[in-house]
Scaffold this active site. Structure first.
Site, PDB file in Angstrom:
ATOM      1  N   ASP A  51     -56.014 -76.419 -29.705  1.00 35.01           N
ATOM      2  CA  ASP A  51     -57.054 -77.318 -30.178  1.00 35.01           C
ATOM      3  C   ASP A  51     -56.423 -78.377 -31.066  1.00 35.01           C
ATOM      4  O   ASP A  51     -55.523 -78.063 -31.858  1.00 35.01           O
ATOM      5  CB  ASP A  51     -58.120 -76.557 -30.973  1.00 35.01           C
ATOM      6  CG  ASP A  51     -59.523 -77.044 -30.671  1.00 35.01           C
ATOM      7  OD1 ASP A  51     -59.670 -78.215 -30.259  1.00 35.01           O
ATOM      8  OD2 ASP A  51     -60.477 -76.259 -30.834  1.00 35.01           O
ATOM      9  N   HIS A 110     -57.642 -87.249 -30.433  1.00 33.60           N
ATOM     10  CA  HIS A 110     -58.387 -86.110 -30.971  1.00 33.60           C
ATOM     11  C   HIS A 110     -57.968 -84.781 -30.357  1.00 33.60           C
ATOM     12  O   HIS A 110     -58.391 -83.728 -30.842  1.00 33.60           O
ATOM     13  CB  HIS A 110     -59.884 -86.340 -30.774  1.00 33.60           C
ATOM     14  CG  HIS A 110     -60.426 -87.447 -31.616  1.00 33.60           C
ATOM     15  ND1 HIS A 110     -61.022 -87.237 -32.838  1.00 33.60           N
ATOM     16  CD2 HIS A 110     -60.419 -88.792 -31.431  1.00 33.60           C
ATOM     17  CE1 HIS A 110     -61.384 -88.407 -33.360  1.00 33.60           C
ATOM     18  NE2 HIS A 110     -61.033 -89.362 -32.526  1.00 33.60           N
TER      19      HIS A 110
END
Length: 469
Positions: free
Chosen positions: A378, A169
């Site tokens: 991110d 993730h």
């Protein structure tokens, strides 16, 4: 179960059995938030029936002294506690002080200690020991995130031959950064024990391929398969995680007329709203964001009293020194900017260190003229996608998005910026505030089309299909 039975039943060609989800933390019933990983996993488990296994979030005298079990319809939840030493070495130590900063391109913040790595491997071995007792031969296992990288290798050592997938993730940095990690091969080569490794972006996939090809002596094989140095074949692919687009849009539409959102809108007194919502973390670029907004106010006095910036930043990992430092820095910056520009009727920055219900956030997104999402790095950033999905189709806002968020690969009609360039972000904010309605609608429609085609359901179906096909 004997090893030979695992092997025999995995070759029967029977329809895949249960889904077994493994993650550091488990989203228990009634804790599932709209739009996140928890929602996706719960939906998949409800469809197929299955098990969710992980840490309970509790610290106990001894790790895994007992299993905590809970059933909710077709889903079984099983969690274990961790001892203080295991928690500190595995979670607070290696996962969050070594892997997290490294994977977010901050080698300067890496605090590597061999004892932390030993604790990380020890807890992964505990997970493997407890999980193997719960598995059936036809289970499909889906492991999540950087906390559990070596889990498949440990399951294989215990005789498990099931299909095992892994999804990262976070971003995956370039091989040149990965090799800065001591004992990187011992850890990262274990990814080859998975049948499928999923990543957010093509950039992440290139980093993984480059690492295996050039740092561990692997090779590419037909069918986009990688061969590790030990000869094991595995696949890797791009599976950008998303949101439940229709659900988020519906929640935002309904929230817009609720009292909490209406009162908030009234408090703006007709001013345009810029909104940022981020966990308090050095990877989110919050200090640079404050600097860019201050630059807007410095050079554009006509915007004074006409725009308000709301930054919501719930604290996280308060025991880590870097997180305490960034909280103090942001409080200082917000106070300085407000002291310089505020008037008795207007405060330019509303800086809030607390969490809000997802329903309320969706309503705030719908009110905001600009969504400011500028992480330094991110993996994906679902706030960007939720902001877009929450907009009023007739009068949507504008997304200002970091080029270094995974979402930038899909939401190409956002105003893409380098978060380290204060002037570029300030320019984008002014452009967003001045953008005509026709352009706002066209940009929003293009991004919304992407989110409707590639929503959370499409993400999990694509990954599981690739894992089981």
């Amino acid at each position: 179960m004997p090893v030979h039975r695992w092997r025999a039943m995995s070759r029967t060609g029977k329809k895949p059995g249960r889904l077994v989800v493994v993650s550091n933390r488990v989203a228990m019933p009634k804790q599932t938030a709209t739009g996140g990983l928890a929602s996706a996993m719960r939906a998949a488990l409800q469809e197929r029936g299955g098990l969710w296994f992980g840490w309970s979030g509790k610290v106990a005298p001894t790790s895994a002294e007992e299993l905590h079990r809970l059933s909710d319809g077709p889903i079984d939840y099983v969690t274990i506690d961790l001892s203080r030493a295991d928690h500190d070495d595995f979670y607070a130590g290696f996962a969050n002080r070594t892997l997290w900063p490294l994977f977010h391109y901050r080698p300067d913040l890496v605090d590597y200690q061999r004892s932390h790595l030993e604790g990380y491997l020890r807890v992964n071995a505990i997970f493997a020991d407890e999980l193997v007792k719960l598995l059936d031969p036809d289970d499909i296992i889906w492991v999540h995130d950087y906390h559990l990288i070596p889990l498949a290798a440990m399951l294989r050592e215990r005789g498990v031959r099931n299909r095992i997938g892994f999804f990262l993730h976070t971003p995956l940095p370039a091989a040149a950064l990965l090799i800065a990690l001591p004992k990187h091969r011992e850890l990262l080569e274990t990814l080859a024990s998975y049948d499928l490794v999923g990543l957010h972006t093509a950039r992440d996939l290139r980093a993984l391929e480059d690492y295996f090809l050039h740092e561990v002596g692997g090779a590419m094989r037909p069918g986009n398969r990688l061969r590790a140095a030990n000869g094991r074949l595995f696949r890797a692919g791009v599976f950008p995680i998303s949101i439940d687009t229709a659900e988020v849009a519906d929640v935002a539409r309904k929230a817009a007329v609720e009292n909490g959102v209406r009162e908030f809108k009234q408090s703006l007194d007709g001013r345009d709203l810029i909104i940022g919502v981020d966990r308090l973390d050095y990877s989110k670029g919050l200090a640079q964001r404050f600097e860019a907004f201050a630059h807007v106010l410095e050079r554009s006095p006509m915007l004074h009293s006409r725009v308000t910036f709301l930054q919501i930043a719930p604290p996280s990992r308060g025991a880590v020194p870097e997180y305490r430092l960034i909280r103090r820095e942001l409080e200082r910056m917000a106070g300085h900017i407000n002291g310089k520009f505020a008037t008795p009727e207007w405060v330019p920055i509303r800086y809030v260190n607390q969490s809000f219900p997802h329903t309320l956030l969706a309503g705030y997104y719908r009110v905001a003229r600009v969504g400011l999402v500028t992480p330094l790095r991110d993996g994906m950033n679902l706030v960007a996608k939720e902001y877009v999905a929450s907009q009023d189709p007739k009068n949507p806002g504008v997304l200002v998005l970091s080029r270094f968020a995974g979402a930038a690969q899909e939401l190409t009609e956002a105003l893409l910026v380098n978060p380290a360039d204060t002037v570029e972000v300030a320019d984008a904010l002014e452009r967003a505030l001045a953008m005509p309605q026709r352009e706002r609608i066209a940009r929003w429609r293009s991004m919304m089309d992407v989110l409707q085609r590639h929503d959370l359901t499409a993400w999990r179906i694509a990954f599981l299909h690739a894992l089981t096909s």
